[in-house]
Design an enzyme around this catalytic site. Structure first.
Site, PDB file in Angstrom:
ATOM      1  CB  ILE A 191      -9.117   7.885  -0.590  1.00 53.80           C
ATOM      2  CG1 ILE A 191      -9.339   6.808  -1.670  1.00 53.80           C
ATOM      3  CG2 ILE A 191      -9.555   7.370   0.787  1.00 53.80           C
ATOM      4  CD1 ILE A 191     -10.760   6.392  -1.904  1.00 53.80           C
ATOM      5  CG  ASP A 192     -11.562  11.101   3.764  1.00 55.52           C
ATOM      6  OD1 ASP A 192     -10.890  10.047   3.901  1.00 55.52           O
ATOM      7  OD2 ASP A 192     -12.573  11.347   4.462  1.00 55.52           O
ATOM      8  CB  THR A 193      -5.360   9.949   2.984  1.00 53.01           C
ATOM      9  OG1 THR A 193      -4.812  10.365   1.730  1.00 53.01           O
ATOM     10  CG2 THR A 193      -5.957   8.565   2.819  1.00 53.01           C
ATOM     11  CD  GLU A 194      -3.229  14.674   8.418  1.00 52.13           C
ATOM     12  OE1 GLU A 194      -3.693  13.962   9.334  1.00 52.13           O
ATOM     13  OE2 GLU A 194      -2.101  15.216   8.432  1.00 52.13           O
ATOM     14  CG  ASN A 245      -1.474   1.274   1.651  1.00 52.68           C
ATOM     15  OD1 ASN A 245      -2.434   1.746   1.052  1.00 52.68           O
ATOM     16  ND2 ASN A 245      -0.875   1.904   2.651  1.00 52.68           N
ATOM     17  CE1 TYR A 254       0.252   7.292  -6.567  1.00 52.77           C
ATOM     18  CE2 TYR A 254      -1.340   7.869  -8.273  1.00 52.77           C
ATOM     19  CZ  TYR A 254      -1.043   7.265  -7.059  1.00 52.77           C
ATOM     20  OH  TYR A 254      -2.050   6.631  -6.359  1.00 52.77           O
ATOM     21  CB  SER A 255      -0.011   8.040 -13.923  1.00 48.33           C
ATOM     22  OG  SER A 255      -0.856   7.331 -14.768  1.00 48.33           O
ATOM     23  CE  LYS A 290      -0.383   3.692  -6.673  1.00 49.72           C
ATOM     24  NZ  LYS A 290      -0.186   2.747  -5.563  1.00 49.72           N
TER      25      LYS A 290
HETATM   26  N1  LIG Z   1      -5.632   9.004  -1.155  1.00 52.64           N
HETATM   27  C1  LIG Z   1      -6.020   8.909  -2.417  1.00 52.64           C
HETATM   28  O1  LIG Z   1      -6.735   9.767  -2.970  1.00 52.64           O
HETATM   29  C2  LIG Z   1      -5.642   7.707  -3.212  1.00 52.64           C
HETATM   30  C3  LIG Z   1      -4.733   6.775  -2.750  1.00 52.64           C
HETATM   31  N2  LIG Z   1      -4.440   5.673  -3.512  1.00 52.64           N
HETATM   32  C4  LIG Z   1      -3.457   4.685  -3.048  1.00 52.64           C
HETATM   33  O2  LIG Z   1      -3.706   4.297  -1.718  1.00 52.64           O
HETATM   34  C5  LIG Z   1      -2.476   3.986  -1.064  1.00 52.64           C
HETATM   35  C6  LIG Z   1      -2.392   4.748   0.233  1.00 52.64           C
HETATM   36  O3  LIG Z   1      -2.492   6.135  -0.029  1.00 52.64           O
HETATM   37  P1  LIG Z   1      -2.705   7.213   1.139  1.00 52.64           P
HETATM   38  O4  LIG Z   1      -3.192   6.524   2.359  1.00 52.64           O
HETATM   39  O5  LIG Z   1      -3.442   8.345   0.581  1.00 52.64           O
HETATM   40  O6  LIG Z   1      -1.181   7.654   1.352  1.00 52.64           O
HETATM   41  P2  LIG Z   1      -0.447   8.329   2.603  1.00 52.64           P
HETATM   42  O7  LIG Z   1       0.464   9.351   2.038  1.00 52.64           O
HETATM   43  O8  LIG Z   1      -1.371   8.707   3.690  1.00 52.64           O
HETATM   44  O9  LIG Z   1       0.441   7.096   3.155  1.00 52.64           O
HETATM   45  C7  LIG Z   1       1.542   6.632   2.493  1.00 52.64           C
HETATM   46  C8  LIG Z   1       2.276   5.650   3.393  1.00 52.64           C
HETATM   47  O10 LIG Z   1       3.482   5.230   2.746  1.00 52.64           O
HETATM   48  C9  LIG Z   1       4.577   5.439   3.614  1.00 52.64           C
HETATM   49  N3  LIG Z   1       5.772   5.784   2.835  1.00 52.64           N
HETATM   50  C10 LIG Z   1       6.051   6.960   2.205  1.00 52.64           C
HETATM   51  N4  LIG Z   1       7.270   6.911   1.634  1.00 52.64           N
HETATM   52  C11 LIG Z   1       7.765   5.690   1.919  1.00 52.64           C
HETATM   53  C12 LIG Z   1       9.007   5.054   1.640  1.00 52.64           C
HETATM   54  N5  LIG Z   1       9.970   5.658   0.933  1.00 52.64           N
HETATM   55  N6  LIG Z   1       9.202   3.783   2.091  1.00 52.64           N
HETATM   56  C13 LIG Z   1       8.240   3.160   2.811  1.00 52.64           C
HETATM   57  N7  LIG Z   1       7.058   3.710   3.116  1.00 52.64           N
HETATM   58  C14 LIG Z   1       6.823   4.968   2.683  1.00 52.64           C
HETATM   59  C15 LIG Z   1       4.139   6.570   4.535  1.00 52.64           C
HETATM   60  O11 LIG Z   1       4.773   6.508   5.781  1.00 52.64           O
HETATM   61  P3  LIG Z   1       6.192   7.168   6.162  1.00 52.64           P
HETATM   62  O12 LIG Z   1       6.150   8.593   5.693  1.00 52.64           O
HETATM   63  O13 LIG Z   1       6.216   7.002   7.644  1.00 52.64           O
HETATM   64  O14 LIG Z   1       7.212   6.332   5.473  1.00 52.64           O
HETATM   65  C16 LIG Z   1       2.676   6.230   4.728  1.00 52.64           C
HETATM   66  O15 LIG Z   1       2.523   5.263   5.738  1.00 52.64           O
HETATM   67  C17 LIG Z   1      -1.367   4.311  -2.064  1.00 52.64           C
HETATM   68  O16 LIG Z   1      -0.964   3.129  -2.725  1.00 52.64           O
HETATM   69  C18 LIG Z   1      -2.044   5.253  -3.044  1.00 52.64           C
HETATM   70  O17 LIG Z   1      -1.468   5.198  -4.315  1.00 52.64           O
HETATM   71  C19 LIG Z   1      -5.026   5.461  -4.712  1.00 52.64           C
HETATM   72  C20 LIG Z   1      -5.924   6.355  -5.207  1.00 52.64           C
HETATM   73  C21 LIG Z   1      -6.286   7.562  -4.512  1.00 52.64           C
HETATM   74  C1  LIG Z   2     -12.715  12.484 -13.472  1.00 58.30           C
HETATM   75  C2  LIG Z   2     -12.983  12.447 -12.012  1.00 58.30           C
HETATM   76  C3  LIG Z   2     -14.382  11.994 -11.743  1.00 58.30           C
HETATM   77  C4  LIG Z   2     -12.046  11.575 -11.246  1.00 58.30           C
HETATM   78  C5  LIG Z   2     -10.592  11.974 -11.278  1.00 58.30           C
HETATM   79  C6  LIG Z   2      -9.876  11.197 -10.210  1.00 58.30           C
HETATM   80  C7  LIG Z   2      -8.619  11.864  -9.732  1.00 58.30           C
HETATM   81  C8  LIG Z   2      -9.008  13.196  -9.158  1.00 58.30           C
HETATM   82  C9  LIG Z   2      -7.912  11.010  -8.673  1.00 58.30           C
HETATM   83  C10 LIG Z   2      -7.730   9.544  -9.059  1.00 58.30           C
HETATM   84  C11 LIG Z   2      -6.445   9.099  -8.436  1.00 58.30           C
HETATM   85  C12 LIG Z   2      -6.012  10.203  -7.561  1.00 58.30           C
HETATM   86  C13 LIG Z   2      -4.551  10.340  -7.090  1.00 58.30           C
HETATM   87  C14 LIG Z   2      -4.023   9.111  -6.466  1.00 58.30           C
HETATM   88  O1  LIG Z   2      -4.250   8.017  -6.934  1.00 58.30           O
HETATM   89  C15 LIG Z   2      -3.113   9.197  -5.350  1.00 58.30           C
HETATM   90  C16 LIG Z   2      -2.582  10.346  -4.952  1.00 58.30           C
HETATM   91  C17 LIG Z   2      -1.462  10.300  -3.983  1.00 58.30           C
HETATM   92  C18 LIG Z   2      -1.657  11.323  -2.890  1.00 58.30           C
HETATM   93  O2  LIG Z   2      -0.578  11.357  -1.990  1.00 58.30           O
HETATM   94  C19 LIG Z   2      -1.870  12.675  -3.519  1.00 58.30           C
HETATM   95  C20 LIG Z   2      -3.117  12.651  -4.339  1.00 58.30           C
HETATM   96  C21 LIG Z   2      -3.071  11.650  -5.486  1.00 58.30           C
HETATM   97  C22 LIG Z   2      -2.082  12.141  -6.527  1.00 58.30           C
HETATM   98  C23 LIG Z   2      -4.483  11.477  -6.072  1.00 58.30           C
HETATM   99  C24 LIG Z   2      -4.997  12.753  -6.762  1.00 58.30           C
HETATM  100  C25 LIG Z   2      -6.408  12.585  -7.305  1.00 58.30           C
HETATM  101  C26 LIG Z   2      -6.491  11.433  -8.285  1.00 58.30           C
HETATM  102  C27 LIG Z   2      -5.630  11.722  -9.518  1.00 58.30           C
END
Ligand SMILES: NC(=O)C1=CN([C@@H]2O[C@H](COP(=O)(O)OP(=O)(O)OC[C@H]3O[C@@H](n4cnc5c(N)ncnc54)[C@H](OP(=O)(O)O)[C@@H]3O)[C@@H](O)[C@H]2O)C=CC1
Ligand SMILES: CC(C)CCC[C@@H](C)[C@H]1CC[C@H]2[C@@H]3C(=O)C=C4C[C@@H](O)CC[C@]4(C)[C@H]3CC[C@]12C
Length: 278
Positions: A203-206, A104, A168-169, A172
């Protein structure tokens, strides 16, 4: 006849993962942290990892309060090519087996026009993609023995091109290619290890809200529910999770039948005037 509750109406159904041994990467914040709490309520054994030790310590403490069968952490960076094996070895030493590997974590990237930094793309591929391959490879003997599961957290940006996230894309999309090929091989080879690819929308993560809320019109979906859906899809050995299902489902469908229309509607969701070039 007794009614059987649907999985969705039994949010922390303890049977699902009770006593199972689970590794969660990126567990110090966001969706990974929420997955750890759900797994703890389900009474699983947990090994958490990320870089920040102090955060991991707090998450482990909370997991134990919530009912985890056991919980510990290993801290380190997935940018370090030796770290994936360190994490898997730790599971081997403490449990002697593994039932679920949840991949993750993501390394830091920027939400902006691609600035030509190839080094950044290379580094991000190491953290977001190659470490997933290395973790899976190291854990495979234990997963085979226990007919376990690999859960790969990906994104809509790993199925559909979206702007301002080129590096990033790429990481993935790479996950989809690698793990979808591997899934075939497991089936051909009669390896009973499931692979679940999770396609998540916003998703609404910080970190996500901080990075994109100024530039995206969408409202983000809740991380707690998202985390539970990921765990359920892994436990049910589904090939893919689409969350939120109607958003991701319809966009993936449109991608193949009306790609230009889809691209236009994606762009119309962005406030590009708020993207300041760096
Ligand atoms: N939030 C979103 O809108 C979306 C999220 N996702 C996916 O969901 C997953 C979680 O995302 P989200 O919860 O938002 O992310 P966060 O940024 O909240 O969490 C990322 C985690 O990865 C860890 N991390 C960062 N850098 C490293 C590193 N170099 N080595 C090991 N661990 C690391 C961070 O901890 P630390 O800094 O302590 O290492 C943290 O625990 C990801 O795979 C993301 O791509 C997909 C689509 C949308
Ligand atoms: C056309 C619309 C209905 C939907 C568009 C969806 C867009 C807005 C969604 C889909 C996947 C999302 C990105 C994602 O996967 C993970 C991260 C990592 C995080 O640390 C910062 C935000 C970021 C870049 C998200 C940004 C918003 C993205 C592009």
């Amino acid at each position: 006849m007794q009614a059987v509750p649907a999985l969705s109406s039994a949010p922390s159904s303890p049977e699902m993962l009770r006593g199972k041994r689970v590794i969660v990467t990126g567990a110090s914040s966001g969706i990974g942290e929420q997955m750890a709490y759900h797994l703890a309520r389900m009474e699983a054994h947990l090994l958490l990892t990320a870089r920040r030790e102090a955060k991991l310590q707090k998450v482990v403490e909370r997991c134990l309060e919530l009912g985890a069968a056991s919980a510990s952490y290993v801290s380190g960076s997935m940018e370090d090519t030796t770290f994936p094996e360190v994490v898997v070895k730790e599971a081997e030493n403490t449990w002697g087996g593994l039932d679920m590997l949840i991949l993750n974590h993501i390394g830091h990237s920027f939400f902006n026009y691609f600035n030509g930094d190839v080094g950044h793309v290379r580094k991000l591929l190491e953290t977001n993609f190659l470490s997933y391959v290395a973790m899976t490879t190291a854990a495979l003997p234990m997963l085979k023995e226990n007919e376990g599961s690999v859960v790969v957290v990906s994104s809509m940006a790993g199925k559909i091109g979206t702007p301002f996230v080129a590096p990033y894309s790429a990481t993935k999309f790479a996950l989809d290619g690698f793990f979808s090929s591997l899934r075939h091989e497991f089936i051909i080879d009669k390896v009973n290890v499931s692979i679940t690819l999770c396609i998540l929308g916003y998703i609404d993560t910080e970190n996500a809200v901080r990075a994109v809320s100024h530039a995206i019109r969408d409202t983000p979906a809740p991380k707690e529910e998202c985390a539970l859906e990921i765990i359920k899809s892994g436990a049910l050995r589904q090939r893919e999770l689409h969350y939120p299902s109607w958003v991701v489902g319809s966009l993936v469908l449109l991608r193949d039948i009306a790609p230009d229309f889809l691209d236009r509607s994606i762009r119309s969701n962005y406030k590009v005037e708020n993207i300041k070039r760096t």
